[in-house]
Structures are given as structure tokens and as C-alpha cells.
Enzyme design. Structure first.
Site, PDB file in Angstrom:
ATOM      1  N   ASP A 242       2.615  14.416  -0.612  1.00 53.92           N
ATOM      2  CA  ASP A 242       1.741  15.437  -0.808  1.00 53.92           C
ATOM      3  C   ASP A 242       0.558  15.214   0.205  1.00 53.92           C
ATOM      4  O   ASP A 242      -0.402  16.150   0.275  1.00 53.92           O
ATOM      5  CB  ASP A 242       0.888  15.219  -2.195  1.00 53.92           C
ATOM      6  CG  ASP A 242       0.538  13.682  -2.326  1.00 53.92           C
ATOM      7  OD1 ASP A 242      -0.787  13.244  -2.042  1.00 53.92           O
ATOM      8  OD2 ASP A 242       1.352  12.637  -2.564  1.00 53.92           O
ATOM      9  N   ARG A 243       0.747  14.373   1.145  1.00 53.32           N
ATOM     10  CA  ARG A 243      -0.126  14.032   2.309  1.00 53.32           C
ATOM     11  C   ARG A 243       0.277  14.788   3.507  1.00 53.32           C
ATOM     12  O   ARG A 243      -0.203  14.740   4.652  1.00 53.32           O
ATOM     13  CB  ARG A 243      -0.408  12.668   2.430  1.00 53.32           C
ATOM     14  CG  ARG A 243      -1.115  11.686   1.309  1.00 53.32           C
ATOM     15  CD  ARG A 243      -1.542  10.368   1.785  1.00 53.32           C
ATOM     16  NE  ARG A 243      -2.282   9.788   0.834  1.00 53.32           N
ATOM     17  CZ  ARG A 243      -2.620   8.471   0.928  1.00 53.32           C
ATOM     18  NH1 ARG A 243      -2.422   7.677   1.903  1.00 53.32           N
ATOM     19  NH2 ARG A 243      -3.362   7.795  -0.111  1.00 53.32           N
TER      20      ARG A 243
ATOM     21  N   LYS B 209       4.481   9.887  -1.059  1.00 51.92           N
ATOM     22  CA  LYS B 209       3.166  10.507  -0.667  1.00 51.92           C
ATOM     23  C   LYS B 209       3.533  11.666   0.219  1.00 51.92           C
ATOM     24  O   LYS B 209       2.929  11.909   1.242  1.00 51.92           O
ATOM     25  CB  LYS B 209       2.433   9.377   0.265  1.00 51.92           C
ATOM     26  CG  LYS B 209       2.104   8.057  -0.456  1.00 51.92           C
ATOM     27  CD  LYS B 209       0.964   7.283   0.339  1.00 51.92           C
ATOM     28  CE  LYS B 209       0.628   5.981  -0.586  1.00 51.92           C
ATOM     29  NZ  LYS B 209      -0.341   5.144   0.060  1.00 51.92           N
TER      30      LYS B 209
ATOM     31  N   ILE C 277       9.647   4.700 -27.889  1.00 49.93           N
ATOM     32  CA  ILE C 277       9.575   3.821 -26.510  1.00 49.93           C
ATOM     33  C   ILE C 277       9.321   2.428 -26.967  1.00 49.93           C
ATOM     34  O   ILE C 277       8.552   2.122 -27.960  1.00 49.93           O
ATOM     35  CB  ILE C 277       8.740   4.180 -25.437  1.00 49.93           C
ATOM     36  CG1 ILE C 277       8.763   3.582 -23.947  1.00 49.93           C
ATOM     37  CG2 ILE C 277       7.323   3.989 -26.040  1.00 49.93           C
ATOM     38  CD1 ILE C 277       8.120   4.149 -23.179  1.00 49.93           C
ATOM     39  N   THR C 278       9.943   1.324 -26.355  1.00 46.49           N
ATOM     40  CA  THR C 278       9.699  -0.093 -26.592  1.00 46.49           C
ATOM     41  C   THR C 278       9.003  -0.549 -25.472  1.00 46.49           C
ATOM     42  O   THR C 278       9.380  -0.479 -24.180  1.00 46.49           O
ATOM     43  CB  THR C 278      11.122  -0.736 -26.881  1.00 46.49           C
ATOM     44  OG1 THR C 278      11.793  -0.246 -27.780  1.00 46.49           O
ATOM     45  CG2 THR C 278      10.747  -2.067 -27.223  1.00 46.49           C
TER      46      THR C 278
ATOM     47  N   ASP D  51       0.742  -1.198   0.123  1.00 48.06           N
ATOM     48  CA  ASP D  51      -0.115  -0.013   0.070  1.00 48.06           C
ATOM     49  C   ASP D  51       1.100   1.308   0.042  1.00 48.06           C
ATOM     50  O   ASP D  51       0.324   2.395  -0.030  1.00 48.06           O
ATOM     51  CB  ASP D  51      -1.000   0.171   1.056  1.00 48.06           C
ATOM     52  CG  ASP D  51      -2.029  -1.129   1.317  1.00 48.06           C
ATOM     53  OD1 ASP D  51      -2.412  -1.520   0.132  1.00 48.06           O
ATOM     54  OD2 ASP D  51      -2.069  -1.586   2.365  1.00 48.06           O
TER      55      ASP D  51
ATOM     56  N   ALA E 277       3.728  10.031  -5.938  1.00 46.08           N
ATOM     57  CA  ALA E 277       3.432   9.281  -7.110  1.00 46.08           C
ATOM     58  C   ALA E 277       2.055   9.966  -7.760  1.00 46.08           C
ATOM     59  O   ALA E 277       1.614   9.607  -8.691  1.00 46.08           O
ATOM     60  CB  ALA E 277       3.219   7.764  -6.752  1.00 46.08           C
TER      61      ALA E 277
ATOM     62  N   HIS F 139       8.481  -7.351  -4.134  1.00 45.27           N
ATOM     63  CA  HIS F 139       9.455  -8.200  -3.992  1.00 45.27           C
ATOM     64  C   HIS F 139       9.436  -9.681  -4.706  1.00 45.27           C
ATOM     65  O   HIS F 139      10.144 -10.500  -4.984  1.00 45.27           O
ATOM     66  CB  HIS F 139       9.800  -8.568  -2.335  1.00 45.27           C
ATOM     67  CG  HIS F 139       8.890  -9.207  -1.687  1.00 45.27           C
ATOM     68  ND1 HIS F 139       7.598  -8.576  -1.468  1.00 45.27           N
ATOM     69  CD2 HIS F 139       8.628 -10.448  -1.405  1.00 45.27           C
ATOM     70  CE1 HIS F 139       6.804  -9.445  -0.653  1.00 45.27           C
ATOM     71  NE2 HIS F 139       7.444 -10.311  -0.650  1.00 45.27           N
TER      72      HIS F 139
ATOM     73  N   THR G  12       3.280   0.507  -6.844  1.00 44.83           N
ATOM     74  CA  THR G  12       2.554   0.616  -8.370  1.00 44.83           C
ATOM     75  C   THR G  12       2.434   1.858  -8.720  1.00 44.83           C
ATOM     76  O   THR G  12       2.488   1.909 -10.071  1.00 44.83           O
ATOM     77  CB  THR G  12       1.295  -0.281  -8.049  1.00 44.83           C
ATOM     78  OG1 THR G  12       1.685  -1.358  -7.520  1.00 44.83           O
ATOM     79  CG2 THR G  12       0.788  -0.563  -9.394  1.00 44.83           C
TER      80      THR G  12
END
Length: 623
Positions: free
Chosen positions: A161-162, A159, A67-68, A44, A228, A108, A48
Site C-alpha cells: 500500500d506504500r 506494505k 474459534i479456539t 519493523d 497488513a 525468529h 506482527t
């Protein structure tokens, strides 16, 4: 005995797509390959999201052919990364890297799949930690894997921004946005970062600091604050990663031309193609038609490449009918889908090697066999049945169980089957505490689930390896606790009493006196001895606050009645009394259950042993 499967002709259908894709590199001028980057962290904490932001932003800013997209990974050309980071020309002139190959599957588990002889396939990693939560258990699991495999990494303190009072500036460099925050907000972020630094220091990282305060990145772990959501710090972390790789990892990513070496990410069935191998090629080149040797369930498998597939440009990948393009040759580092015959028994995480000539075939087979055997998981006659989705995951999970000294009877790749349940039953027959099945990121087949229920075999399964380990440990701790409780109920525990002379209620038939329990435990119907080992009677009853009780422990002041004793004859007011316990019981308490008794009970037990050794004239009594 390892099984060798030789390729057969015309077994795998040719893919419908036949358009050739131009080679992105000239073999004669290719000096270094793209470094392979993986992103790790707690589920969390935004790993991602961070990966998606990097991928999405760079993709949106690209030219159509810039881009590939690779199988299992995304390749980002360096000019696109530098454009996103607004890098000056002076920096661009120094960069020699072709780009980054970022593993698509974050976490992981994917990293554990990427093994090669001598360490990890990944050249560097980004470890994502949420602010202000900080590192969690999966974070430390990732840290230890990175450290064990000697993979350099940087921390993304995500994070931001929090943070209370934070005012975001989209895609800004960290220092640019940090310097525009109010003093309270900056102080709050610094506090969270230094809390993380302290935790990493305790984990054995003495050199860790925010990236802009580091002069030697070889001696210090860098923290880059990011978001992110807004992109703040994302250009910063890319530039820091780029700088570390460019300056310190040039030798590691030097391109060595020759037969390809790689690792299997996934074995899966594709409509129209049959069984395919999603692989990462980390060294050399691979040609269509070339022989390959790949690790299988029973040893090396020999086959040959029928097709090398990569997706079309990102704009076209949504159309399944035009999903893949064929390639005549693939260079490292690259993600590629391989079509080949006789690959049904290939396991994820296995090595794959190209064969340059028939003369080298046996040598390559032996090399793959050695790599498979290097994943050495020792097994025992008793213990758990361990299943995992890949060889790398299996090895990592086995390592975690071994750390806790958990015996492993069987370790294998694949779903949990009815045969695994049978093996668990056999393990339980050897040791009543054995015979659990622990599955990491695997399914349990329906007939196996039914058989496990019928046989009373406990199955632990989770996509997160530490949860499997923790659930197993909790279960075993409870089972052992229940067993200890059951056995100890049958043992006569030591107990020590002193008489309170002011509370003599009756002097005989039976003696009724007040006592203080100095340690251990006393219960009725037990014989009592004095400090000289002489039996003085049987403890008949215990009363506390004028009510009968079943037992008394250290600190209790109670009245007891003693049958067979006469105060002033065989019992004196100055006597110290002990519960008489059989030698066999004391021996078990001193050895098997030593850690399960209280310190005061242990102290009384030692006193009691000394008394009985004098009485019995045996220095080995209860030894």
C-alpha cells in the site's frame, strides 16, 4: 549428572475454574492435525501487523464458538479461513485440514524455541519482508534458520500500500488489486520484487518467483505481495499456504495417536496457580492426571498433569477471574497451559513427553535425556559466557558464535548471575581476550551487574541475537586492533629507499641526500643497510618540504641525514637502502601480523628476508 525429580502429591493448588471444555476432535476419526505455522521477519517489516490482521479479521467474522484460542498460539478453523478468503465450494470440497495453529509470538526467537527430535516443530512459515526496503540482517538470520531446519516457507512482500500511486482495495486478492493499478505502479512493485529475487538468488535460492508465475511449488520459493494495513494479498497468502500444505505436507501433519509430545514455550508464574508451563503439543494426546517427563536445568523431570488449561472464548478472555477453562484431554496440534508439581527447574524450549504407563517411564526419561543432550553446545577452557532465555535460543546463538569461531566457555539458560561474572573472570585469567558475557533476551541480576562493573567484565545483551553477536565482534575487533597497534609500535618495520642522485646535499659527516621511499616505513634513529646487507650508517633525521618529520612511507620524497656514512666510500648513489630490523621483529611481522601490514610493506619484508638469509648464510632466518 541429570537430576530426576519425582512428582509429589498435593503441591500445586487446583485452579478455580472447573468447567469442562468439550474436546474439539473425535479421537477415532482424527486423521490429520492442524499444521503449526510461524511468522518471521525483521522487527519493523510488519510481521506482527500481518499476524494481527489475520487473527483479527478471522476472529471478527467467526461465529461465537467457531474459534479456539490456545496458549501461545491461535487456532483458526478451516471454514473461517475459507470464508475470509471467499473460497468457492469446489475448493472447500478438496480441503481436509482442520485449520491452522499459528504461533502467537512472532519472530525468529519464538521459532528457535520450537525444536523437536529431527528438526523444527513448525510445519511451515511465512517470512515477512517490507517493500521496498527488502531483506535485512534479521531476515537472513530467519532464512538460514528455516533452511537449516528444512521448514518450507513463503515470502510475504508486505506494505504494498506504500508503493507510489497504489490504490488499495480492502481484503482483495493480490491479482485483483494488482490488475487495477496504473502501469507505473505495477512496474515499480515488479522492480522491488525482482530486486528481492536477486538477493535471494545470491543467498542460494535459484528458484524464487511471484506465486502466480510458479507451476511447481516444491522447486520454487513463492512471493506473495501483501498489505497488513488494507488486507490486500492476505487472503492470497492464506490460500497459497493452504495449497502448499494440503498438496505437499499431508504426511508430515498426519495425526499419530499416542502419548503426547511437545515443547515448552514458556515457564511462568500465574496468580492462583503457581509455576505453569505454556506448551505446544505437536503430536498425540495429553490427559489430565497423566505422568509427564519434561526437560529441566539438570536433566529430565518427572511430574504429572494437575490441570490442562485453555482460555475461554475470545469474548471472555478480558475477565481475569474467568480466564481459563479445564480440559480432560488435549489433542495435537494444540497450545495448552499445564499445571503440575515440581516444575520449577523446567527450561523454556525443553521437550515434554506424556507417559502412557509406569512400565514406559524409564524409556521416556531416557528419550527426554537424549533430546536434551542433542542440544550439544561444545565448551572450551576460554571464551565467552553465553546466556539465553530458552534452549532453542541458546543453541541458535551458540551456532552464530561458532560460525565466527568464537570460543564458548559456558552456555546456559537463564538470567545473567553473579556466578556468571565469576566464570567470566576465570576465563579472562586463561586468556586476556576471553571473559565477556553475552546475553540473548535475558536480564542481568542487580548483584551481577554490580560485580561485572567492579571486575571490569564487559556484558553484551539484546533481545535480538545478531545484535549481541555484532556488538561482541565489533568490541573484539577494536580490542585486537588496539593490541596490534600497541605491539607494532614496538616493532621496527621494514622500509626501502632509493637515492635521487640529483639531490646530493652533503657527502659526509653526516651524508644528506634526497631519497624516494619505495615501500614500508622509515623513521629516524634506525640503522640502514644496502642491497648486500652491509650496514652503512644510522638514519639521523628526515625532512619533508624543509620541515622535520617523524616518519615517511611509500611514495614520499624526502631528504635524510645519515651518520657514519661517506658517499663514494661505503655508500654509492646507486645503492638501495633498507631499514635494519631484528630477526625477531621480522618473524612476528611475517606470521602474527602478516594480515596487518600493507602489501608494499610485505613485499619489502620478503626482499629484506632474502638479503639477510644470504648475509647470515641461514635459509631459516626469520622463518
Amino acid at each position: 549428572m541429570a537430576k530426576k525429580v519425582i512428582a509429589k502429591k498435593n503441591k500445586t493448588p487446583q485452579p478455580k475454574e472447573t468447567k469442562k471444555k468439550d474436546t474439539p476432535f473425535d479421537e477415532s476419526t482424527k486423521k490429520i492435525r492442524a499444521p503449526i505455522i510461524t511468522v518471521l521477519g525483521h522487527i519493523d517489516h510488519g510481521k506482527t501487523s500481518l499476524l494481527d490482521y489475520i487473527r483479527g479479521t478471522v476472529v471478527q467474522k467467526r461465529e461465537a464458538a467457531g474459534i479456539t484460542q490456545h496458549i501461545g498460539a491461535s487456532f483458526f478453523p478451516m471454514d473461517r479461513i475459507l470464508d475470509f478468503c471467499k473460497a468457492p465450494q469446489s475448493l472447500r470440497d478438496k480441503i481436509t485440514l482442520p485449520g491452522f495453529l499459528v504461533i502467537d509470538t512472532p519472530g525468529h526467537t519464538a521459532f528457535m524455541n520450537l525444536r523437536k527430535r529431527g528438526g523444527a516443530v513448525a510445519d511451515a512459515a511465512i517470512l515477512v519482508i517490507e517493500m521496498p526496503t527488502g531483506p535485512l540482517q534479521t531476515t537472513w538470520e530467519s532464512v538460514r534458520i528455516l533452511r537449516d531446519r528444512k521448514v518450507p516457507f513463503i515470502l510475504a512482500a508486505n506494505k504494498i500500500d506504500r508503493i507510489d500511486g497504489w490504490k488499495s482495495i480492502k481484503d482483495a486478492d493480490f491479482l485483483e488489486t494488482y490488475n487495477k493499478q496504473n502501469p507505473f505502479t505495477k512496474e515499480l512493485l515488479d522492480k522491488y520484487i525482482y530486486e528481492t529475487i536477486g538477493l535471494f538468488y545470491e543467498e542460494g535460492f535459484p528458484g524464487i518467483e511471484r506465486y502466480d508465475r510458479i507451476s511447481d511449488f516444491t522447486q520454487n520459493l513463492a512471493i506473495v505481495p501483501t498489505s497488513a494495513l488494507t488486507g490486500e494479498g492476505v487472503p492470497t497468502i492464506l490460500i497459497v499456504l493452504l495449497g502448499i500444505i494440503q498438496q505437499y505436507l499431508q504426511k508430515k501433519i498426519k495425526y499419530t495417536d499416542g502419548p503426547a509430545q511437545g515443547v515448552v514455550l514458556e515457564v511462568k508464574k500465574e496468580v492462583g496457580y503457581g509455576i505453569t508451563l505454556d506448551t505446544i503439543i505437536f503430536d498425540g494426546h495429553l490427559r489430565k492426571g497423566q505422568k509427564i517427563v519434561v526437560g529441566g536445568l539438570n536433566g529430565p523431570i518427572v511430574s504429572h498433569v494437575r490441570a490442562l488449561l485453555t482460555p475461554r472464548d475470545m469474548d471472555e478472555i478480558r475477565d481475569p477471574s474467568k480466564k481459563f477453562l479445564q480440559n480432560d484431554i488435549i489433542y495435537a496440534a494444540s497450545g495448552v497451559k499445564i499445571l503440575a508439581p515440581d516444575i520449577e527447574d523446567v527450561v523454556a524450549g525443553a521437550p515434554i513427553h506424556a507417559v502412557e504407563s509406569d512400565e514406559e517411564l524409564e524409556e521416556v526419561i531416557e528419550r527426554v535425556r537424549e533430546e536434551l543432550e542433542a542440544i550439544n553446545i561444545e565448551t572450551d577452557d576460554e571464551g565467552i559466557i553465553l546466556k539465553a532465555d530458552t534452549l532453542g535460543s541458546l543453541e541458535a546463538a551458540a551456532g552464530l558464535f561458532r560460525q565466527d569461531k568464537v570460543p564458548i566457555r559456558k552456555a546456559a539458560v537463564g538470567p545473567i548471575t553473579k556466578k556468571d561474572v565469576s566464570d567470566a573472570v576465570a576465563a579472562r585469567e586463561v586468556d586476556e581476550f576471553s571473559g565477556q558475557i553475552c546475553g540473548f533476551n535475558v536480564k542481568i541480576l542487580p548483584d551481577a551487574e554490580l560485580e561485572a562493573a567492579n571486575q571490569g567484565i564487559r556484558v553484551f545483551s539484546s533481545p535480538v541475537v545478531y545484535r549481541v553477536v555484532e556488538e561482541y565482534k565489533e568490541y573484539m575487533a577494536q580490542r585486537r586492533s588496539d593490541e596490534v597497534e600497541h605491539i607494532m609500535k614496538e616493532l621496527i618495520m621494514p622500509g626501502k629507499l632509493t637515492i635521487m642522485p640529483q639531490y646530493i646535499f652533503r657527502r659526509s659527516n653526516p651524508v644528506v641526500i634526497g631519497v624516494t621511499v619505495e615501500g614500508g616505513k622509515i623513521i629516524p634513529k634506525m640503522r640502514l643497510i644496502n642491497q648486500n646487507g652491509k650496514v652503512i650508517g644510522t638514519l639521523h633525521s628526515i625532512t619533508k618540504n624543509n620541515k622535520p618529520v617523524h616518519d615517511a612511507t611509500k611514495g614520499d620524497e624526502v631528504a635524510i641525514s645519515i651518520n657514519g656514512a661517506v658517499l663514494g666510500r661505503n655508500l654509492l648513489e646507486t645503492d638501495t637502502l633498507y631499514i635494519k630490523s631484528p630477526e625477531a621483529h621480522i618473524r612476528q611481522l611475517r606470521t602474527r601480523f602478516r594480515d596487518d601490514i600493507t602489501p608494499d610493506t610485505l613485499e619489502i619484508l620478503i626482499e629484506y628476508v632474502k638479503i639477510m638469509r644470504k648475509v647470515e648464510n641461514n635459509s631459516y632466518w626469520a622463518a
